[in-house]
Design an enzyme around this catalytic site. Structure first.
Site, short mmCIF file in Angstrom:
data_model
loop_
_atom_site.label_atom_id
_atom_site.label_comp_id
_atom_site.label_asym_id
_atom_site.label_seq_id
_atom_site.Cartn_x
_atom_site.Cartn_y
_atom_site.Cartn_z
N GLY A 1 0.83 -1.21 0.00
CA GLY A 1 0.00 0.00 0.00
C GLY A 1 0.85 1.24 0.00
N ASN A 2 0.23 2.40 0.30
CA ASN A 2 0.99 3.64 0.40
C ASN A 2 0.37 4.53 1.48
OD1 ASN A 2 -1.11 5.37 -0.87
ND2 ASN A 2 -0.64 4.15 -2.69
N HIS A 3 1.02 5.68 1.71
CA HIS A 3 0.64 6.53 2.84
C HIS A 3 -0.53 7.47 2.56
CE1 HIS A 3 3.82 5.32 5.46
NE2 HIS A 3 4.76 5.61 4.56
N SER A 4 -1.17 7.39 1.40
CA SER A 4 -2.23 8.35 1.08
C SER A 4 -3.37 8.25 2.11
CB SER A 4 -2.78 8.08 -0.32
OG SER A 4 -3.90 8.91 -0.54
N ALA A 36 -3.74 7.91 -4.80
CA ALA A 36 -2.35 7.46 -4.96
C ALA A 36 -2.43 6.01 -5.41
CB ALA A 36 -1.61 7.58 -3.64
#
Ligand code: FMN
Length: 419
Positions: free
Chosen positions: A214-217, A282
């Site tokens: 995943g990502n930090h969005s 994102a």
């Protein structure tokens, strides 16, 4: 671009006689904790729902409902003229009717006639009351007088009913209030009839039933765009991945997805019926080639390498669909670029190159890394247009940034689409 310090502002909170009056206590708290000076003026009916003592304790000021109290101070003139922002919540059907007519039969309505600052009405009532032509005519009148009237949320109402008419979350009311303090003209009702599709949040690419890439969005920027567009009258759908922001924006349809391919599917299908498409999510560039059916065990051999494959380029795909006539030619397409500078160029250089590569109409460029953009409340960046204009987006809340982006979007939407 540096973060400016917030100044202490004077906020008048008018409370109408509705069941949601108790929720306004959280709005009062938000503004006092943000360092603002808050005065509360309830209507007599509001005091049937929440006692005067609560408003006095929360605001730190005496509370009255009548123009005939503190006559020597001419309270309605002093309160109205001294305010930097007025928030009326809950704005009942009756209170909006009285305000639309310019009545001055209690301290709150009398004060409303003396204010010259932004006025935010936050309606809350049963769906039937909200949809009644009389209420809608009053809302239109208040807007024509320059007030901002929020679109109510949908959900559980008093008793067992549910539908449109719920008071938006206190946090959302506070965000809109802060926006009007930052930029009084930020919410013109100029997107009525415009269909806006927004992607928000981060995608998650599964590795096995319990893990993902995943990502930090946080989705805060996408939700802020949705919030501002809905309050400007647009009909808004958000396709959201993982988010960590405040609650769902009022008056917005939310469609939940997990992976980049699910996002691509939803965006491509829905873009055919949108006037504006904004890709604020994102999106993972890569996903694992295979997803294990069972949890991957530690094993003795140590971690196995993860083989990745490329996800679809959704923004580029939307532009191609428009070029090929699969979505209407006049659809406005907006992209986001989260960039870090490197040896090949600065953030803005990478943004310019991305705008050319993707072929969208507008590109919002954010600098990321070192705590910037992802998950924060505030943001800064540039807005690049395909026509070659480059506008700096000064440091401010994501809602403020959204209002500036939407000004540009509004300019590009054909007039036939707006109200
Ligand atoms: C239990 C109860 C709940 C109410 N809730 C609402 C409401 O949510 N919205 C509304 O417009 N009126 C509501 N009303 C009706 C208002 O209280 C009534 O119209 C009153 O005159 C509003 O006064 P105001 O102009 O001071 O707000 C409610 C009444 C009762 C008895």
């Amino acid at each position: 671009m540096t973060k400016p310090t917030k100044t202490r502002r004077r906020i008048l909170i008018g409370v109408g006689g509705g069941i949601a009056a108790y929720k306004v206590c959280s709005v009062i708290r938000h503004f006092t904790e943000a360092g603002h000076e808050v005065r509360v003026v309830p209507t007599p009916a509001a005091l049937e729902f929440v006692g005067k003592a609560t408003f006095e304790a929360l605001s730190g000021h005496p509370v009255t409902t009548s123009v005939f109290d503190d006559v020597d101070e001419v309270a309605h003139v002093r309160l109205g003229q001294g305010a930097d922002l007025v928030v009326i919540a809950p704005a009942t059907a009756d209170l909006m009717a009285r305000a639309a007519q310019g009545r001055a039969d209690d301290l709150l309505t009398a004060s409303l006639l003396t204010v010259r600052c932004p006025v935010l009405f936050v309606p809350a009532m049963h769906t039937e009351m909200w949809e009644h032509p009389a209420t809608q005519a009053n809302v239109a009148t208040l807007r024509s007088h320059g007030a901002t009237v929020m679109t109510p949320a949908s959900g559980r109402l008093t008793g067992t009913d549910s539908g449109r008419g719920r008071l938006p979350d206190p946090q959302e009311i506070a965000l809109i209030g802060e926006l009007l303090l930052d930029r009084p003209d930020s919410l013109p009702y100029d997107l009525a009839g415009v269909r806006v599709l927004i992607s928000a949040g981060g995608t998650r690419e599964p590795l096995d039933p319990v893990r993902y890439l995943g990502n930090h969005s946080s989705g805060k920027q996408g939700f802020a765009l949705a919030r501002a567009a809905a309050q400007r009258g647009a009909s808004v759908t958000v396709v959201a991945g993982s988010t960590a922001g405040p609650g769902d924006p009022a008056g917005v349809e939310i469609v939940r997805i997990a992976t980049a391919r699910e996002l691509a599917e939803e965006m491509t299908t829905r873009a055919a019926h949108a006037d504006v498409v904004i890709m604020a999510a994102a999106v993972a560039d890569f996903r694992p080639v295979s997803v294990a059916d069972a949890k991957i065990k530690k094993g003795d051999a140590g971690p196995a390498p993860i083989e990745l494959t490329t996800n679809p380029d959704i923004l580029r795909g939307l532009v191609e669909a428009r070029d090929e006539g699969r979505i209407p030619g006049e659809t406005v397409i907006v992209g986001f670029a989260a960039e870090t500078g490197d040896e090949t160029g600065g953030v803005l250089d990478h943004g310019r190159a991305k705008l050319k590569r993707k072929g969208c109409d507008l590109l919002v460029v954010n600098a990321v890394g070192e705590g910037k953009a992802f998950g924060t409340e505030d943001n800064t960046g540039w807005l690049l247009s395909a026509e070659g204009a480059e506008t700096a987006l000064p440091y401010g809340s994501k809602t403020l940034m959204s209002s500036r982006i939407l000004d540009e979007v509004r300019r590009l939407v054909p007039d036939s689409r707006g109200a």
